[in-house]
Motif scaffolding. Structure first.
Motif, PDB file in Angstrom:
ATOM      1  N   ILE A 175     -13.813 -16.474   8.672  1.00 22.06           N
ATOM      2  CA  ILE A 175     -12.641 -17.215   8.199  1.00 22.06           C
ATOM      3  C   ILE A 175     -11.900 -16.423   7.130  1.00 22.06           C
ATOM      4  CG2 ILE A 175     -11.861 -19.304   7.006  1.00 22.06           C
ATOM      5  CD1 ILE A 175     -14.206 -20.779   8.308  1.00 22.06           C
ATOM      6  N   LEU A 176     -12.647 -15.823   6.208  1.00 24.07           N
ATOM      7  CA  LEU A 176     -12.020 -15.029   5.143  1.00 24.07           C
ATOM      8  C   LEU A 176     -11.204 -13.888   5.726  1.00 24.07           C
ATOM      9  CD1 LEU A 176     -11.657 -14.374   2.143  1.00 24.07           C
ATOM     10  CD2 LEU A 176     -13.773 -13.053   2.239  1.00 24.07           C
ATOM     11  N   GLY A 177     -11.746 -13.204   6.729  1.00 21.48           N
ATOM     12  CA  GLY A 177     -11.015 -12.108   7.364  1.00 21.48           C
ATOM     13  C   GLY A 177      -9.738 -12.576   8.030  1.00 21.48           C
ATOM     14  N   VAL A 178      -9.816 -13.717   8.713  1.00 21.00           N
ATOM     15  CA  VAL A 178      -8.636 -14.262   9.395  1.00 21.00           C
ATOM     16  C   VAL A 178      -7.558 -14.636   8.382  1.00 21.00           C
ATOM     17  CG1 VAL A 178      -7.780 -16.199  10.769  1.00 21.00           C
ATOM     18  CG2 VAL A 178      -9.925 -15.080  11.392  1.00 21.00           C
ATOM     19  N   VAL A 179      -7.959 -15.269   7.285  1.00 16.96           N
ATOM     20  CA  VAL A 179      -6.994 -15.694   6.261  1.00 16.96           C
ATOM     21  C   VAL A 179      -6.350 -14.485   5.597  1.00 16.96           C
ATOM     22  CG1 VAL A 179      -6.741 -16.844   4.031  1.00 16.96           C
ATOM     23  CG2 VAL A 179      -8.067 -17.918   5.843  1.00 16.96           C
ATOM     24  N   VAL A 180      -7.139 -13.453   5.317  1.00 13.16           N
ATOM     25  CA  VAL A 180      -6.588 -12.241   4.697  1.00 13.16           C
ATOM     26  C   VAL A 180      -5.514 -11.620   5.580  1.00 13.16           C
ATOM     27  CG1 VAL A 180      -7.104  -9.854   4.056  1.00 13.16           C
ATOM     28  CG2 VAL A 180      -8.582 -11.694   3.266  1.00 13.16           C
ATOM     29  N   VAL A 181      -5.824 -11.439   6.860  1.00 10.87           N
ATOM     30  CA  VAL A 181      -4.853 -10.848   7.789  1.00 10.87           C
ATOM     31  C   VAL A 181      -3.616 -11.733   7.901  1.00 10.87           C
ATOM     32  CG1 VAL A 181      -4.435 -10.171  10.179  1.00 10.87           C
ATOM     33  CG2 VAL A 181      -6.608  -9.609   9.098  1.00 10.87           C
ATOM     34  N   LEU A 211       0.817  -1.206   0.000  1.00 14.22           N
ATOM     35  CA  LEU A 211       0.000   0.000   0.000  1.00 14.22           C
ATOM     36  C   LEU A 211       0.856   1.264   0.000  1.00 14.22           C
ATOM     37  CD1 LEU A 211      -2.822  -1.030   2.513  1.00 14.22           C
ATOM     38  CD2 LEU A 211      -3.036  -0.727   0.046  1.00 14.22           C
ATOM     39  N   THR A 212       2.117   1.114   0.343  1.00 13.69           N
ATOM     40  CA  THR A 212       3.042   2.251   0.332  1.00 13.69           C
ATOM     41  C   THR A 212       3.627   2.496  -1.054  1.00 13.69           C
ATOM     42  OG1 THR A 212       4.760   0.718   1.087  1.00 13.69           O
ATOM     43  CG2 THR A 212       3.684   2.064   2.753  1.00 13.69           C
ATOM     44  N   GLY A 213       3.255   1.649  -2.032  1.00 10.69           N
ATOM     45  CA  GLY A 213       3.642   1.867  -3.414  1.00 10.69           C
ATOM     46  C   GLY A 213       5.021   1.353  -3.782  1.00 10.69           C
ATOM     47  N   GLY A 214       5.249   1.227  -5.102  1.00 11.01           N
ATOM     48  CA  GLY A 214       6.570   0.898  -5.620  1.00 11.01           C
ATOM     49  C   GLY A 214       6.963  -0.557  -5.605  1.00 11.01           C
ATOM     50  N   VAL A 215       6.170  -1.421  -4.983  1.00 11.24           N
ATOM     51  CA  VAL A 215       6.537  -2.833  -4.840  1.00 11.24           C
ATOM     52  C   VAL A 215       5.363  -3.704  -5.247  1.00 11.24           C
ATOM     53  CG1 VAL A 215       7.208  -4.653  -3.221  1.00 11.24           C
ATOM     54  CG2 VAL A 215       8.120  -2.347  -2.953  1.00 11.24           C
ATOM     55  N   GLY A 216       5.631  -4.779  -5.990  1.00 11.16           N
ATOM     56  CA  GLY A 216       4.586  -5.719  -6.370  1.00 11.16           C
ATOM     57  C   GLY A 216       4.262  -5.634  -7.840  1.00 11.16           C
ATOM     58  N   GLY A 217       2.984  -5.528  -8.174  1.00 16.28           N
ATOM     59  CA  GLY A 217       2.568  -5.436  -9.563  1.00 16.28           C
ATOM     60  C   GLY A 217       1.462  -6.415  -9.892  1.00 16.28           C
ATOM     61  N   PRO A 218       0.866  -6.285 -11.084  1.00 19.27           N
ATOM     62  CA  PRO A 218      -0.247  -7.151 -11.476  1.00 19.27           C
ATOM     63  C   PRO A 218       0.115  -8.626 -11.589  1.00 19.27           C
ATOM     64  CG  PRO A 218       0.542  -5.853 -13.347  1.00 19.27           C
ATOM     65  CD  PRO A 218       1.194  -5.298 -12.128  1.00 19.27           C
ATOM     66  N   HIS A 219       1.388  -8.920 -11.871  1.00 18.62           N
ATOM     67  CA  HIS A 219       1.784 -10.323 -11.987  1.00 18.62           C
ATOM     68  C   HIS A 219       1.619 -11.057 -10.662  1.00 18.62           C
ATOM     69  CE1 HIS A 219       5.299  -8.436 -10.231  1.00 18.62           C
ATOM     70  NE2 HIS A 219       5.845  -9.608 -10.011  1.00 18.62           N
ATOM     71  N   ARG A 220       1.596 -10.309  -9.558  1.00 22.44           N
ATOM     72  CA  ARG A 220       1.433 -10.929  -8.248  1.00 22.44           C
ATOM     73  C   ARG A 220       0.003 -10.828  -7.730  1.00 22.44           C
ATOM     74  NH1 ARG A 220       6.450  -9.836  -4.304  1.00 22.44           N
ATOM     75  NH2 ARG A 220       5.303 -11.500  -3.271  1.00 22.44           N
ATOM     76  N   THR A 221      -0.755  -9.890  -8.273  1.00 19.17           N
ATOM     77  CA  THR A 221      -2.138  -9.715  -7.826  1.00 19.17           C
ATOM     78  C   THR A 221      -2.956 -10.986  -8.029  1.00 19.17           C
ATOM     79  OG1 THR A 221      -2.123  -7.323  -8.224  1.00 19.17           O
ATOM     80  CG2 THR A 221      -4.266  -8.402  -8.215  1.00 19.17           C
ATOM     81  N   ILE A 222      -2.675 -11.715  -9.096  1.00 19.35           N
ATOM     82  CA  ILE A 222      -3.437 -12.924  -9.384  1.00 19.35           C
ATOM     83  C   ILE A 222      -3.293 -13.962  -8.267  1.00 19.35           C
ATOM     84  CG2 ILE A 222      -1.609 -14.136 -10.670  1.00 19.35           C
ATOM     85  CD1 ILE A 222      -3.791 -15.052 -12.637  1.00 19.35           C
ATOM     86  N   LEU A 223      -2.185 -13.943  -7.558  1.00 18.00           N
ATOM     87  CA  LEU A 223      -1.999 -14.885  -6.448  1.00 18.00           C
ATOM     88  C   LEU A 223      -2.993 -14.589  -5.327  1.00 18.00           C
ATOM     89  CD1 LEU A 223       1.905 -15.005  -6.269  1.00 18.00           C
ATOM     90  CD2 LEU A 223       0.359 -16.713  -7.243  1.00 18.00           C
ATOM     91  N   GLY A 224      -3.144 -13.308  -5.003  1.00 19.50           N
ATOM     92  CA  GLY A 224      -4.110 -12.932  -3.977  1.00 19.50           C
ATOM     93  C   GLY A 224      -5.531 -13.270  -4.385  1.00 19.50           C
ATOM     94  N   VAL A 225      -5.850 -13.063  -5.664  1.00 27.86           N
ATOM     95  CA  VAL A 225      -7.185 -13.394  -6.177  1.00 27.86           C
ATOM     96  C   VAL A 225      -7.440 -14.894  -6.035  1.00 27.86           C
ATOM     97  CG1 VAL A 225      -8.604 -13.517  -8.254  1.00 27.86           C
ATOM     98  CG2 VAL A 225      -7.295 -11.443  -7.765  1.00 27.86           C
ATOM     99  N   LEU A 226      -6.445 -15.698  -6.369  1.00 35.34           N
ATOM    100  CA  LEU A 226      -6.612 -17.154  -6.283  1.00 35.34           C
ATOM    101  C   LEU A 226      -6.769 -17.624  -4.840  1.00 35.34           C
ATOM    102  CD1 LEU A 226      -4.083 -18.412  -8.994  1.00 35.34           C
ATOM    103  CD2 LEU A 226      -6.587 -18.494  -9.071  1.00 35.34           C
ATOM    104  N   VAL A 227      -6.075 -16.989  -3.919  1.00 36.51           N
ATOM    105  CA  VAL A 227      -6.235 -17.349  -2.506  1.00 36.51           C
ATOM    106  C   VAL A 227      -7.692 -17.157  -2.078  1.00 36.51           C
ATOM    107  CG1 VAL A 227      -5.685 -16.682  -0.135  1.00 36.51           C
ATOM    108  CG2 VAL A 227      -3.855 -16.942  -1.807  1.00 36.51           C
ATOM    109  N   ILE A 228      -8.249 -15.994  -2.408  1.00 38.52           N
ATOM    110  CA  ILE A 228      -9.633 -15.703  -2.030  1.00 38.52           C
ATOM    111  C   ILE A 228     -10.609 -16.634  -2.752  1.00 38.52           C
ATOM    112  CG2 ILE A 228     -11.455 -13.958  -2.166  1.00 38.52           C
ATOM    113  CD1 ILE A 228      -9.325 -11.840  -1.694  1.00 38.52           C
ATOM    114  N   ALA A 229     -10.384 -16.864  -4.054  1.00 33.50           N
ATOM    115  CA  ALA A 229     -11.288 -17.711  -4.837  1.00 33.50           C
ATOM    116  C   ALA A 229     -11.267 -19.154  -4.344  1.00 33.50           C
ATOM    117  CB  ALA A 229     -10.894 -17.660  -6.311  1.00 33.50           C
TER     118      ALA A 229
END
Length: 301
Positions: A279-285, A242-260
């Motif tokens: 459970i979803l809240g606990v896993v996200v944190v 959230l502080t910017g400059g790190v990560g990118g869309p290539h990694r966003t898909i991993l977070g989407v798959l975790v939730i899905a």
């Protein structure tokens, strides 16, 4: 986390690892979250945020139904609706950069404004259209064995990864998140490159709104309900700070798959929907806590 959840549900239920479940449930249902999460990734990369993604998806979906159903515009409705999403993103970017209003407040206001328009157009109820040919764009299977929603999701994912890593726009997104002053001293037109991520966000949200509407042949004020917070969670879980400059869309898909995967697995196990939220809240944190590089953080606020 993704591997652990997949292993857990594979052991817990026979249906999880079937082709039908992974493609028609996990992949298809996560396509919309993926598009919205990708939309939010670029503003966050430059240390901003777009909270209006949910309302842009909603209003573009409503606009699609109106243009197809009432005005009989056919395929022309799709680029018009997506163009409206881009216009909404452009307005966000201009107010943010030119009027110096924090992106959090700008997009929070836009969230309310666009949702209000959606309520006015629909009257607070569901509106529908009938056009099976156009629906096929979202519900068809042009590539054998691969639903169109999955195909569009992967194509757009590949496009955003290319933008992030192989274009000047992408490099400036990372640079602005690291140190905006340095980008300015390098001679770049900072305001322009701060606006572009919001326009791209509007384009992706508009696309999500169109596809979501075509899939169910209808739209309502709550058609995109519940996409905002999971999309931000997916972005952060994927590794975009959230502080910017790190990560990118290539990694966003991993977070989407975790939730899905988590949501699908809990449904297969028939877990109470109210318990699923906990459970979803606990896993996200937990996932975010595991992915943070604490050596690079001096102060947590």
């Amino acid at each position: 986390m993704l591997f652990f959840l997949s292993l857990l549900f594979a052991v817990g239920t026979r249906e999880f690892l079937t082709y039908n479940n992974l493609i028609n449930n996990v992949a298809k249902n996560s396509a919309f979250l993926l598009l919205v999460a990708l939309a939010g990734t670029f503003p966050i990369l430059q240390q901003s945020i777009d909270l209006s993604v949910e309302s842009i998806v909603t209003l573009t979906g409503v606009l699609t139904v109106v243009l197809i159903g009432e005005y009989q515009m056919g395929l022309l409705a799709i680029p018009i609706a997506i163009g409206f999403g881009m216009l909404a993103g452009l307005v966000n970017g201009i107010v943010f950069t030119k009027l110096k209003v924090p992106s959090f407040l700008v997009t929070l206001g836009t969230l309310s404004i666009l949702m209000g328009f959606a309520l006015i157009v629909t009257g607070g109820s569901t509106i529908t259209f009938r056009n099976q040919a156009i629906r096929g764009i979202a519900t068809g299977t042009w590539i054998p064995g691969v639903p169109n929603l999955v195909m569009w999701g992967l194509l757009i994912y590949g496009g955003t990864v290319f933008l992030a890593w192989r274009t000047k726009f992408g490099r400036y997104c990372f640079a602005l998140g690291e140190n905006e002053r340095v980008v300015e001293l390098a001679g770049a037109k900072v305001d322009r490159y701060k606006i572009y991520p919001f326009v791209l966000s509007g384009l992706l949200c508009g696309t999500a709104g169109v596809l979501l509407t075509l899939r169910i042949s209808s739209a309502s004020p709550n058609i995109a309900g519940g996409l905002l917070l999971p999309s931000i969670a997916a972005i952060v879980m994927g590794g975009t700070a959230l502080t910017g400059g790190v990560g990118g869309p290539h990694r966003t898909i991993l977070g989407v798959l975790v939730i899905a995967v988590l949501q699908n697995g809990m449904n297969l196990l028939s877990i109470n929907p109210f318990v699923q939220e906990i459970i979803l809240g606990v896993v996200v944190v937990s996932a975010v806590a595991m992915s943070i590089d604490r050596e690079k953080i001096d102060v947590v606020k």
